[in-house]
Design a protein around this motif. Sequence first.
Motif, PDB file in Angstrom:
ATOM      1  N   LEU A   1       0.970  -1.290  -0.008  1.00 37.22           N
ATOM      2  CA  LEU A   1      -0.003  -0.047   0.064  1.00 37.22           C
ATOM      3  C   LEU A   1       0.611   1.418   0.013  1.00 37.22           C
ATOM      4  N   ALA A   2       1.987   1.399   0.716  1.00 39.04           N
ATOM      5  CA  ALA A   2       2.919   2.372   0.597  1.00 39.04           C
ATOM      6  C   ALA A   2       3.547   2.798  -0.651  1.00 39.04           C
ATOM      7  N   LEU A   3       3.340   1.893  -1.756  1.00 39.94           N
ATOM      8  CA  LEU A   3       3.753   2.003  -2.985  1.00 39.94           C
ATOM      9  C   LEU A   3       2.734   2.907  -4.001  1.00 39.94           C
ATOM     10  N   LEU A   4       1.465   3.016  -3.607  1.00 39.92           N
ATOM     11  CA  LEU A   4       0.507   3.724  -4.409  1.00 39.92           C
ATOM     12  C   LEU A   4       0.848   5.128  -4.407  1.00 39.92           C
ATOM     13  N   PRO A   5       1.061   5.785  -3.344  1.00 43.41           N
ATOM     14  CA  PRO A   5       1.577   7.295  -3.634  1.00 43.41           C
ATOM     15  C   PRO A   5       2.689   7.398  -4.354  1.00 43.41           C
ATOM     16  N   ILE A   6       3.615   6.496  -4.436  1.00 39.41           N
ATOM     17  CA  ILE A   6       4.928   6.521  -5.223  1.00 39.41           C
ATOM     18  C   ILE A   6       4.553   6.518  -6.519  1.00 39.41           C
ATOM     19  N   PHE A   7       3.802   5.669  -6.936  1.00 41.67           N
ATOM     20  CA  PHE A   7       3.357   5.251  -8.626  1.00 41.67           C
ATOM     21  C   PHE A   7       2.230   6.448  -8.869  1.00 41.67           C
TER      22      PHE A   7
ATOM     23  N   GLN B   1       2.830   9.470  -7.930  1.00 38.44           N
ATOM     24  CA  GLN B   1       3.952  10.545  -8.482  1.00 38.44           C
ATOM     25  C   GLN B   1       4.843  10.399  -9.674  1.00 38.44           C
ATOM     26  N   LEU B   2       4.958   8.874  -9.905  1.00 33.94           N
ATOM     27  CA  LEU B   2       5.657   8.545 -11.296  1.00 33.94           C
ATOM     28  C   LEU B   2       4.579   8.913 -12.403  1.00 33.94           C
TER      29      LEU B   2
ATOM     30  N   LYS C   1       3.733  15.266 -16.751  1.00 33.64           N
ATOM     31  CA  LYS C   1       4.039  16.535 -16.924  1.00 33.64           C
ATOM     32  C   LYS C   1       5.310  16.617 -18.097  1.00 33.64           C
ATOM     33  N   TYR C   2       5.983  15.561 -18.505  1.00 34.29           N
ATOM     34  CA  TYR C   2       7.018  15.548 -19.326  1.00 34.29           C
ATOM     35  C   TYR C   2       6.637  14.721 -20.620  1.00 34.29           C
TER      36      TYR C   2
END
Length: 117
Positions: free
Chosen positions: A88-94, A96-97, A103-104
């Motif tokens: 579950l801690a990976l969800l905010p990281i993904f 952000q990715l 953005k790019y």
Amino acid sequence: MKKNELMAYSCPLGKAMAALGSKWKPIIVLVIKDRKLRFGELAVRINVISRKVLTDQLREMDADGLIIREEFREIPPRVEYSLTEKGLALLPIFLQLEEWEAKYQEKRQDKDCTFLK
């Protein structure tokens, strides 16, 4: 570098990349999110992955502590998958990715990630 070689290093990034080092694991994490899904539901939602590869990836993710595999002693057998606290801690990281790529990214027609919903 193979997963076993990456795991030999004690640096956190090496271990993280070994745990997430396939194209399917982040997708599986995003599909499961905060719910429980059965194998068949995962296979339908990620219909571009073979059942063998999905099985292999789920086994590795279970061994790495990213998912919980809950087996029910029923006929027919039923197995549900959910994310651990680590998963579950990976969800905010993904997320952000995804924002970083949005953005790019160039303006082009890519396939929509509807299976992540």
